[in-house]
Design a protein around this motif. Structure first.
Motif, PDB file in Angstrom:
ATOM      1  N   TRP A 200       0.819  -1.205   0.000  1.00  9.71           N
ATOM      2  CA  TRP A 200       0.000   0.000   0.000  1.00  9.71           C
ATOM      3  C   TRP A 200       0.859   1.264   0.000  1.00  9.71           C
ATOM      4  O   TRP A 200       0.453   2.293  -0.540  1.00  9.71           O
ATOM      5  N   ASP A 201       2.061   1.181   0.551  1.00  7.07           N
ATOM      6  CA  ASP A 201       2.993   2.305   0.434  1.00  7.07           C
ATOM      7  C   ASP A 201       3.385   2.518  -1.023  1.00  7.07           C
ATOM      8  O   ASP A 201       3.545   3.659  -1.479  1.00  7.07           O
ATOM      9  N   LEU A 202       3.541   1.417  -1.757  1.00  4.98           N
ATOM     10  CA  LEU A 202       3.886   1.510  -3.170  1.00  4.98           C
ATOM     11  C   LEU A 202       2.741   2.139  -3.961  1.00  4.98           C
ATOM     12  O   LEU A 202       2.970   2.995  -4.823  1.00  4.98           O
ATOM     13  N   VAL A 203       1.506   1.751  -3.659  1.00  4.64           N
ATOM     14  CA  VAL A 203       0.355   2.355  -4.349  1.00  4.64           C
ATOM     15  C   VAL A 203       0.312   3.860  -4.074  1.00  4.64           C
ATOM     16  O   VAL A 203       0.071   4.665  -4.979  1.00  4.64           O
ATOM     17  N   ALA A 204       0.567   4.266  -2.812  1.00  3.77           N
ATOM     18  CA  ALA A 204       0.591   5.689  -2.478  1.00  3.77           C
ATOM     19  C   ALA A 204       1.698   6.411  -3.243  1.00  3.77           C
ATOM     20  O   ALA A 204       1.520   7.548  -3.696  1.00  3.77           O
ATOM     21  N   ALA A 205       2.835   5.740  -3.404  1.00  3.06           N
ATOM     22  CA  ALA A 205       3.944   6.340  -4.159  1.00  3.06           C
ATOM     23  C   ALA A 205       3.579   6.497  -5.632  1.00  3.06           C
ATOM     24  O   ALA A 205       3.976   7.480  -6.275  1.00  3.06           O
ATOM     25  N   PHE A 206       2.818   5.543  -6.179  1.00  2.00           N
ATOM     26  CA  PHE A 206       2.321   5.709  -7.547  1.00  2.00           C
ATOM     27  C   PHE A 206       1.432   6.950  -7.638  1.00  2.00           C
ATOM     28  O   PHE A 206       1.507   7.717  -8.605  1.00  2.00           O
ATOM     29  N   GLY A 207       0.582   7.136  -6.640  1.00  2.00           N
ATOM     30  CA  GLY A 207      -0.269   8.320  -6.639  1.00  2.00           C
ATOM     31  C   GLY A 207       0.531   9.597  -6.572  1.00  2.00           C
ATOM     32  O   GLY A 207       0.235  10.567  -7.274  1.00  2.00           O
ATOM     33  N   GLU A 208       1.557   9.624  -5.723  1.00  2.40           N
ATOM     34  CA  GLU A 208       2.414  10.808  -5.593  1.00  2.40           C
ATOM     35  C   GLU A 208       3.083  11.144  -6.918  1.00  2.40           C
ATOM     36  O   GLU A 208       3.248  12.311  -7.270  1.00  2.40           O
ATOM     37  N   ALA A 209       3.460  10.099  -7.665  1.00  2.00           N
ATOM     38  CA  ALA A 209       4.121  10.310  -8.962  1.00  2.00           C
ATOM     39  C   ALA A 209       3.104  10.493 -10.094  1.00  2.00           C
ATOM     40  O   ALA A 209       3.511  10.611 -11.257  1.00  2.00           O
ATOM     41  N   GLU A 210       1.822  10.523  -9.752  1.00  2.00           N
ATOM     42  CA  GLU A 210       0.755  10.655 -10.754  1.00  2.00           C
ATOM     43  C   GLU A 210       0.917   9.615 -11.857  1.00  2.00           C
ATOM     44  O   GLU A 210       0.876   9.908 -13.062  1.00  2.00           O
ATOM     45  N   ALA A 211       1.102   8.367 -11.411  1.00  2.00           N
ATOM     46  CA  ALA A 211       1.277   7.276 -12.367  1.00  2.00           C
ATOM     47  C   ALA A 211       0.049   7.142 -13.254  1.00  2.00           C
ATOM     48  O   ALA A 211      -1.089   7.251 -12.796  1.00  2.00           O
ATOM     49  N   ALA A 212       0.279   6.900 -14.535  1.00  2.00           N
ATOM     50  CA  ALA A 212      -0.818   6.618 -15.462  1.00  2.00           C
ATOM     51  C   ALA A 212      -1.334   5.212 -15.179  1.00  2.00           C
ATOM     52  O   ALA A 212      -0.581   4.322 -14.776  1.00  2.00           O
ATOM     53  N   LEU A 213      -2.633   5.017 -15.403  1.00  3.66           N
ATOM     54  CA  LEU A 213      -3.268   3.736 -15.130  1.00  3.66           C
ATOM     55  C   LEU A 213      -3.784   3.157 -16.441  1.00  3.66           C
ATOM     56  O   LEU A 213      -4.594   3.788 -17.130  1.00  3.66           O
ATOM     57  N   ALA A 214      -3.305   1.953 -16.784  1.00  2.86           N
ATOM     58  CA  ALA A 214      -3.601   1.340 -18.074  1.00  2.86           C
ATOM     59  C   ALA A 214      -4.444   0.086 -17.895  1.00  2.86           C
ATOM     60  O   ALA A 214      -4.506  -0.496 -16.810  1.00  2.86           O
ATOM     61  N   ALA A 215      -5.065  -0.348 -18.994  1.00  3.65           N
ATOM     62  CA  ALA A 215      -5.919  -1.536 -18.957  1.00  3.65           C
ATOM     63  C   ALA A 215      -5.201  -2.788 -19.429  1.00  3.65           C
ATOM     64  O   ALA A 215      -5.615  -3.898 -19.111  1.00  3.65           O
ATOM     65  N   THR A 216      -4.098  -2.636 -20.186  1.00  4.60           N
ATOM     66  CA  THR A 216      -3.419  -3.806 -20.756  1.00  4.60           C
ATOM     67  C   THR A 216      -1.909  -3.621 -20.728  1.00  4.60           C
ATOM     68  O   THR A 216      -1.389  -2.495 -20.689  1.00  4.60           O
ATOM     69  N   THR A 217      -1.189  -4.747 -20.797  1.00  4.60           N
ATOM     70  CA  THR A 217       0.261  -4.697 -20.952  1.00  4.60           C
ATOM     71  C   THR A 217       0.631  -4.028 -22.262  1.00  4.60           C
ATOM     72  O   THR A 217       1.597  -3.259 -22.332  1.00  4.60           O
ATOM     73  N   GLY A 218      -0.133  -4.295 -23.327  1.00  2.00           N
ATOM     74  CA  GLY A 218       0.156  -3.684 -24.615  1.00  2.00           C
ATOM     75  C   GLY A 218       0.112  -2.174 -24.572  1.00  2.00           C
ATOM     76  O   GLY A 218       0.957  -1.496 -25.169  1.00  2.00           O
ATOM     77  N   GLU A 219      -0.847  -1.624 -23.863  1.00  2.00           N
ATOM     78  CA  GLU A 219      -0.955  -0.172 -23.712  1.00  2.00           C
ATOM     79  C   GLU A 219       0.270   0.388 -22.994  1.00  2.00           C
ATOM     80  O   GLU A 219       0.810   1.436 -23.377  1.00  2.00           O
ATOM     81  N   MET A 220       0.720  -0.312 -21.960  1.00  2.00           N
ATOM     82  CA  MET A 220       1.906   0.143 -21.233  1.00  2.00           C
ATOM     83  C   MET A 220       3.150   0.070 -22.109  1.00  2.00           C
ATOM     84  O   MET A 220       3.970   1.001 -22.142  1.00  2.00           O
ATOM     85  N   LEU A 221       3.295  -1.021 -22.846  1.00  2.00           N
ATOM     86  CA  LEU A 221       4.477  -1.189 -23.700  1.00  2.00           C
ATOM     87  C   LEU A 221       4.519  -0.133 -24.803  1.00  2.00           C
ATOM     88  O   LEU A 221       5.590   0.363 -25.160  1.00  2.00           O
ATOM     89  N   GLU A 222       3.364   0.218 -25.329  1.00  2.00           N
ATOM     90  CA  GLU A 222       3.326   1.256 -26.364  1.00  2.00           C
ATOM     91  C   GLU A 222       3.825   2.591 -25.812  1.00  2.00           C
ATOM     92  O   GLU A 222       4.634   3.275 -26.444  1.00  2.00           O
ATOM     93  N   GLY A 223       3.352   2.957 -24.619  1.00  2.00           N
ATOM     94  CA  GLY A 223       3.810   4.204 -24.017  1.00  2.00           C
ATOM     95  C   GLY A 223       5.280   4.189 -23.658  1.00  2.00           C
ATOM     96  O   GLY A 223       5.973   5.203 -23.791  1.00  2.00           O
TER      97      GLY A 223
END
Length: 360
Positions: A200-223
């Motif tokens: 949960w600390d890691l999830v909070a750190a994602f929020g702090e970094a304004e991590a983008a949220l994707a639906a698929t591995t393919g979407e992440m790999l494209e970015g």
């Protein structure tokens, strides 16, 4: 050299002309082009054509009188389509382990009574109805720019430290699954919340970094390939491997503290219209010949206990040891589908993400 070879292999697979490919369907007609309705096999899978094609072609070469049709569907579409038309497909293959397990547990699977099924490892099957035929670690992928500037995070602890120290510099440069939109992302979130006290600390750190949220591995790999993101978290390693092998700007990391491993599960529906052909295909899929193809012609990871070279679960275990944590194939998967538990986990995920930054 191995990475370049795999990249070339995947490119070759994409270009294979043997089967007609349209709208996610691969079709291999019978040898005489006029198979009877009884001489057919219909497979529904959540496995992209470049990865499944070598298996389909090899099976069809062995059984040219069977007209073979493969429909490529996303995991939740496959599950819902089966429930609405349980007598449509002869075999289901999916990486959505909880949903496949639910179907088998609810009595929708036909047992496979064969020597291959009897010899299959107990950790890779449920009864003789559900068979794990791949071994796919969940990984991180990062760009060269991140490694050169901040160093390479090799563990979850390293990643958390990186985000806590350099969250401002990485703002908008990180991507991970949205557990609300992705079945895989939700499954991984449940597993990590069970396994890691600092998840949960890691999830909070994602929020702090304004991590983008994707639906698929393919979407992440494209970015990542386009340089929009510098770091992707919890990608499916089998899909990431080809992208990384063909792009020198990308690097793949199997975390050395723990790495979830997902498996694709195959089952024969109880109402399969061609059960004898389905048994032949599943026997091939978990037999040594089919598993050797998985090891040598795909990045999916072969499970067969007699195979131990590159591209096998045995080789991955030898390289990464106890860090590999396969998601258990058992009743615990059903808990991930409980509506109240799902709502509670997603609510906490949004809350922790918001604690670090703005709500998604």
């Amino acid at each position: 050299m191995k990475a370049l070879a795999m990249a070339g292999l995947l490119l070759a697979l994409l270009c294979l002309p043997a089967a007609a490919f349209a709208s996610g369907t691969l079709h291999y007609p019978a040898r005489d082009g006029e198979a009877s309705p009884a001489d057919a096999l219909i497979v529904h899978g959540a496995l992209d054509p470049p990865y499944v094609r070598p298996l389909l072609e090899a099976f069809h070469a062995r059984h040219p009188d069977i007209a073979l049709t493969y429909r490529n569907l996303d995991t939740l579409t496959l599950y819902r389509r089966f429930l609405s038309r349980p007598g449509e497909a002869d075999l289901l293959m999916s990486s959505a382990m909880p949903w496949q397990y639910r179907l088998a547990n609810d009595g929708h699977a036909r047992p496979l009574d064969s020597a291959a099924a009897e010899a299959w490892p107990g950790w890779a099957r449920w009864r003789r109805e559900l068979f794990a035929f791949t071994f796919e670690p969940v990984v991180m992928v990062m760009r060269r720019e991140l490694i050169e500037r901040f160093g390479r995070p090799d563990s979850h602890a390293d990643l958390l430290a990186l985000l806590e120290r350099h969250g401002d510099a990485l703002r908008g440069r990180v991507v991970t699954y949205d557990p609300e939109r992705s079945g895989a992302g939700y499954s991984y979130a449940i597993e990590e919340a069970r396994r890691s006290p600092r998840y949960w600390d890691l999830v909070a750190a994602f929020g702090e970094a304004e991590a983008a949220l994707a639906a698929t591995t393919g979407e992440m790999l494209e970015g990542l390939a386009e340089g929009e993101y510098w770091l992707g978290y919890n990608l499916l390693g089998s899909y990431a491997q080809g992208a990384v092998a063909s792009n020198p700007a990308l690097s793949m990391v199997i975390p050395d503290d723990y790495a979830l491993v997902t498996r694709r599960l195959a089952m024969i529906p109880r109402e399969a219209p061609h059960p004898s052909h389905a048994r032949r295909f599943l026997d091939f899929l978990i037999g040594e010949a089919g598993q050797r193809l998985i090891a040598t012609r795909t990045p999916l990871g072969a499970v067969h206990p007699d195979l131990d070279g590159p591209g096998t679960a045995a080789a991955m275990r030898a390289a990464h040891g106890e860090a590999l944590r396969p998601i258990a194939l058992g009743p615990g998967l059903l808990a991930t589908l409980d509506d109240l538990k799902r709502q509670a986990l997603l609510a906490r995920w949004r809350r922790e993400y918001s604690r670090g930054g703005e709500a998604p």
